[in-house]
Design a protein around this motif. Structure first.
Motif, PDB file in Angstrom:
ATOM      1  N   ILE A  83       0.839  -1.295  -0.081  1.00  0.00           N
ATOM      2  CA  ILE A  83      -0.153   0.064  -0.162  1.00  0.00           C
ATOM      3  C   ILE A  83       0.723   1.399   0.005  1.00  0.00           C
ATOM      4  O   ILE A  83       1.643   1.191   1.022  1.00  0.00           O
ATOM      5  N   LEU A  84       0.590   2.003  -1.129  1.00  0.00           N
ATOM      6  CA  LEU A  84       1.446   3.319  -1.277  1.00  0.00           C
ATOM      7  C   LEU A  84       0.948   4.334  -0.843  1.00  0.00           C
ATOM      8  O   LEU A  84      -0.291   4.920  -1.571  1.00  0.00           O
ATOM      9  N   ALA A  85       0.874   5.241   0.329  1.00  0.00           N
ATOM     10  CA  ALA A  85       0.301   6.549   0.547  1.00  0.00           C
ATOM     11  C   ALA A  85       0.906   7.594  -0.278  1.00  0.00           C
ATOM     12  O   ALA A  85       2.231   7.685  -0.098  1.00  0.00           O
ATOM     13  N   MET A  86       0.126   8.664  -0.377  1.00  0.00           N
ATOM     14  CA  MET A  86       0.610   9.622  -1.078  1.00  0.00           C
ATOM     15  C   MET A  86       1.189  10.779   0.003  1.00  0.00           C
ATOM     16  O   MET A  86       2.033  11.700  -0.383  1.00  0.00           O
ATOM     17  N   SER A  87       0.849  10.612   1.234  1.00  0.00           N
ATOM     18  CA  SER A  87       1.506  11.279   2.374  1.00  0.00           C
ATOM     19  C   SER A  87       1.494  10.683   3.716  1.00  0.00           C
ATOM     20  O   SER A  87       0.978   9.629   3.802  1.00  0.00           O
ATOM     21  N   ARG A  88       2.265  11.363   4.514  1.00  0.00           N
ATOM     22  CA  ARG A  88       2.264  10.874   5.842  1.00  0.00           C
ATOM     23  C   ARG A  88       0.906  10.397   6.553  1.00  0.00           C
ATOM     24  O   ARG A  88       0.770   9.569   7.197  1.00  0.00           O
ATOM     25  N   GLU A  89       0.108  11.881   6.109  1.00  0.00           N
ATOM     26  CA  GLU A  89      -1.182  11.666   6.993  1.00  0.00           C
ATOM     27  C   GLU A  89      -1.985  10.391   6.194  1.00  0.00           C
ATOM     28  O   GLU A  89      -2.819   9.946   7.058  1.00  0.00           O
ATOM     29  N   HIS A  90      -1.923  10.137   5.102  1.00  0.00           N
ATOM     30  CA  HIS A  90      -2.730   8.961   4.587  1.00  0.00           C
ATOM     31  C   HIS A  90      -2.286   7.859   5.006  1.00  0.00           C
ATOM     32  O   HIS A  90      -2.750   6.890   5.413  1.00  0.00           O
ATOM     33  N   ARG A  91      -0.763   7.759   5.330  1.00  0.00           N
ATOM     34  CA  ARG A  91      -0.156   6.462   5.773  1.00  0.00           C
ATOM     35  C   ARG A  91      -0.920   6.355   7.278  1.00  0.00           C
ATOM     36  O   ARG A  91      -1.158   5.186   7.757  1.00  0.00           O
ATOM     37  N   ARG A  92      -0.940   7.375   8.021  1.00  0.00           N
ATOM     38  CA  ARG A  92      -1.508   7.314   9.263  1.00  0.00           C
ATOM     39  C   ARG A  92      -2.970   6.675   9.268  1.00  0.00           C
ATOM     40  O   ARG A  92      -3.196   5.915  10.187  1.00  0.00           O
ATOM     41  N   ARG A  93      -3.667   7.317   8.548  1.00  0.00           N
ATOM     42  CA  ARG A  93      -5.121   6.914   8.146  1.00  0.00           C
ATOM     43  C   ARG A  93      -5.105   5.596   7.887  1.00  0.00           C
ATOM     44  O   ARG A  93      -5.976   4.835   8.431  1.00  0.00           O
ATOM     45  N   ILE A  94      -4.496   5.054   6.934  1.00  0.00           N
ATOM     46  CA  ILE A  94      -4.492   3.579   6.610  1.00  0.00           C
ATOM     47  C   ILE A  94      -4.104   2.507   7.703  1.00  0.00           C
ATOM     48  O   ILE A  94      -4.719   1.588   7.996  1.00  0.00           O
ATOM     49  N   VAL A  95      -3.194   3.109   8.719  1.00  0.00           N
ATOM     50  CA  VAL A  95      -2.942   2.190   9.617  1.00  0.00           C
ATOM     51  C   VAL A  95      -3.844   2.364  10.847  1.00  0.00           C
ATOM     52  O   VAL A  95      -3.898   1.396  11.470  1.00  0.00           O
ATOM     53  N   GLU A  96      -4.405   3.446  10.985  1.00  0.00           N
ATOM     54  CA  GLU A  96      -5.689   3.452  11.878  1.00  0.00           C
ATOM     55  C   GLU A  96      -6.620   2.455  11.577  1.00  0.00           C
ATOM     56  O   GLU A  96      -7.223   1.955  12.321  1.00  0.00           O
ATOM     57  N   LEU A  97      -7.071   2.524  10.277  1.00  0.00           N
ATOM     58  CA  LEU A  97      -7.997   1.595   9.751  1.00  0.00           C
ATOM     59  C   LEU A  97      -7.646   0.035  10.016  1.00  0.00           C
ATOM     60  O   LEU A  97      -8.415  -0.718  10.166  1.00  0.00           O
ATOM     61  N   ASN A  98      -6.454  -0.277   9.790  1.00  0.00           N
ATOM     62  CA  ASN A  98      -6.153  -1.574   9.843  1.00  0.00           C
ATOM     63  C   ASN A  98      -4.577  -1.627  10.459  1.00  0.00           C
ATOM     64  O   ASN A  98      -3.461  -1.520   9.429  1.00  0.00           O
ATOM     65  N   PRO A  99      -4.379  -1.642  11.517  1.00  0.00           N
ATOM     66  CA  PRO A  99      -3.044  -1.671  12.186  1.00  0.00           C
ATOM     67  C   PRO A  99      -2.076  -2.753  11.473  1.00  0.00           C
ATOM     68  O   PRO A  99      -0.941  -2.620  11.422  1.00  0.00           O
ATOM     69  N   ALA A 100      -2.825  -3.943  11.222  1.00  0.00           N
ATOM     70  CA  ALA A 100      -1.989  -5.037  10.584  1.00  0.00           C
ATOM     71  C   ALA A 100      -1.042  -4.590   9.467  1.00  0.00           C
ATOM     72  O   ALA A 100      -0.225  -5.142   9.126  1.00  0.00           O
ATOM     73  N   ARG A 101      -1.490  -3.275   8.635  1.00  0.00           N
ATOM     74  CA  ARG A 101      -0.831  -3.221   7.470  1.00  0.00           C
ATOM     75  C   ARG A 101       0.412  -2.245   7.761  1.00  0.00           C
ATOM     76  O   ARG A 101       0.969  -1.719   6.729  1.00  0.00           O
ATOM     77  N   LEU A 102       0.838  -1.981   8.956  1.00  0.00           N
ATOM     78  CA  LEU A 102       1.947  -1.195   9.345  1.00  0.00           C
ATOM     79  C   LEU A 102       3.113  -1.467   8.402  1.00  0.00           C
ATOM     80  O   LEU A 102       3.851  -0.521   7.781  1.00  0.00           O
ATOM     81  N   ARG A 103       3.611  -2.565   8.524  1.00  0.00           N
ATOM     82  CA  ARG A 103       4.992  -2.902   7.913  1.00  0.00           C
ATOM     83  C   ARG A 103       4.834  -2.864   6.211  1.00  0.00           C
ATOM     84  O   ARG A 103       5.767  -2.763   5.542  1.00  0.00           O
ATOM     85  N   SER A 104       3.496  -3.040   5.653  1.00  0.00           N
ATOM     86  CA  SER A 104       3.359  -3.133   4.315  1.00  0.00           C
ATOM     87  C   SER A 104       2.794  -1.746   3.582  1.00  0.00           C
ATOM     88  O   SER A 104       2.549  -1.636   2.366  1.00  0.00           O
ATOM     89  N   THR A 105       3.042  -0.747   4.276  1.00  0.00           N
ATOM     90  CA  THR A 105       2.298   0.543   4.019  1.00  0.00           C
ATOM     91  C   THR A 105       3.328   1.747   4.088  1.00  0.00           C
ATOM     92  O   THR A 105       3.837   1.876   5.074  1.00  0.00           O
ATOM     93  N   LEU A 106       3.662   2.446   3.102  1.00  0.00           N
ATOM     94  CA  LEU A 106       4.506   3.281   3.221  1.00  0.00           C
ATOM     95  C   LEU A 106       4.169   4.440   1.967  1.00  0.00           C
ATOM     96  O   LEU A 106       3.110   4.225   1.352  1.00  0.00           O
ATOM     97  N   THR A 107       4.640   5.613   2.303  1.00  0.00           N
ATOM     98  CA  THR A 107       4.261   6.672   1.377  1.00  0.00           C
ATOM     99  C   THR A 107       5.188   6.294   0.357  1.00  0.00           C
ATOM    100  O   THR A 107       6.416   5.763   0.165  1.00  0.00           O
ATOM    101  N   LEU A 108       4.891   6.856  -1.029  1.00  0.00           N
ATOM    102  CA  LEU A 108       5.270   6.545  -2.322  1.00  0.00           C
ATOM    103  C   LEU A 108       6.679   6.968  -2.142  1.00  0.00           C
ATOM    104  O   LEU A 108       7.676   6.196  -2.800  1.00  0.00           O
TER     105      LEU A 108
END
Length: 198
Positions: A83-108
């Motif tokens: 999962i590639l977020a366009m900003s750190r804020e989007h990354r934070r929102r993704i991890v809030e929705l699904n904490p298990a995705r922390l390691r596979s979510t980065l900003t682009l």
């Protein structure tokens, strides 16, 4: 099949541009690319400026015209391998929705910055050691990229890991967005292709 997801705010500028670029450049591989927005303008097409940028960046015209914005939900986050977020804020929102995705979510841009530090041979070697399953191979490649996080200095300005939001702004801002996004997309393409090299 592996799945990559890109995420921004409205899903009409940054994330669909990144997704359609990735889908175009990885079209010969068994890769699905989706996108969504944390405040997705459900059903909307890309902005005219984003369509223009996508055409300039040689995106498949069918992908440009076929895009419709999607509002991000937790269910969207279960399947993607990356999962590639366009900003750190989007990354934070993704991890809030699904904490298990922390390691596979980065900003682009964070992904691209880290990937630039990892030699091709390391990515290929780690992917090969993971076996024949494409998802496991990509996970190994992502681990190789994130593994240099503590070994490479962070950007001087944390905002350098974000892609500027051009929505309702000038054409020059759209061009700035593209200049930040395009080289980062190419690093993702590089890593995915290396991961799937047999």
């Amino acid at each position: 099949m592996i799945e990559i997801m890109t995420v921004c705010t409205g899903n009409v500028c940054r994330s669909p541009l990144a997704a359609t670029m990735l889908a175009t450049r990885l079209a010969d591989l068994d890769v699905q690319v989706t996108s969504a927005g944390t405040y997705g303008l459900q059903g909307e097409s890309m902005t005219d400026e984003t369509k223009r940028l996508a055409a300039q960046l040689a995106v498949d015209p069918a992908l440009i015209e076929g895009h419709r914005a999607t509002y991000l939900t937790e269910a969207h986050l279960r399947a993607p391998d990356l999962i590639l977020a366009m900003s750190r804020e989007h990354r934070r929102r993704i991890v809030e929705l699904n904490p298990a995705r922390l390691r596979s979510t980065l900003t682009l841009r964070e992904f691209a910055r880290l990937a630039a530090e990892v030699p091709d041979a390391d990515i290929v070697g780690d992917a090969s050691a993971a076996g024949d399953d494409d998802s496991r191979r990509l996970k190994a490649a992502i681990d190789a990229v994130t593994g240099v996080r503590g070994l490479t200095p962070p950007p001087a300005d944390p905002a350098d890991d974000d892609i500027v939001d051009p929505y309702r702004r000038s054409w020059e801002t759209y061009e700035l967005t593209a200049s930040q996004l395009a080289p980062a997309v190419e690093q993702v393409v590089r890593v995915v292709r290396l991961a799937l090299t047999r």
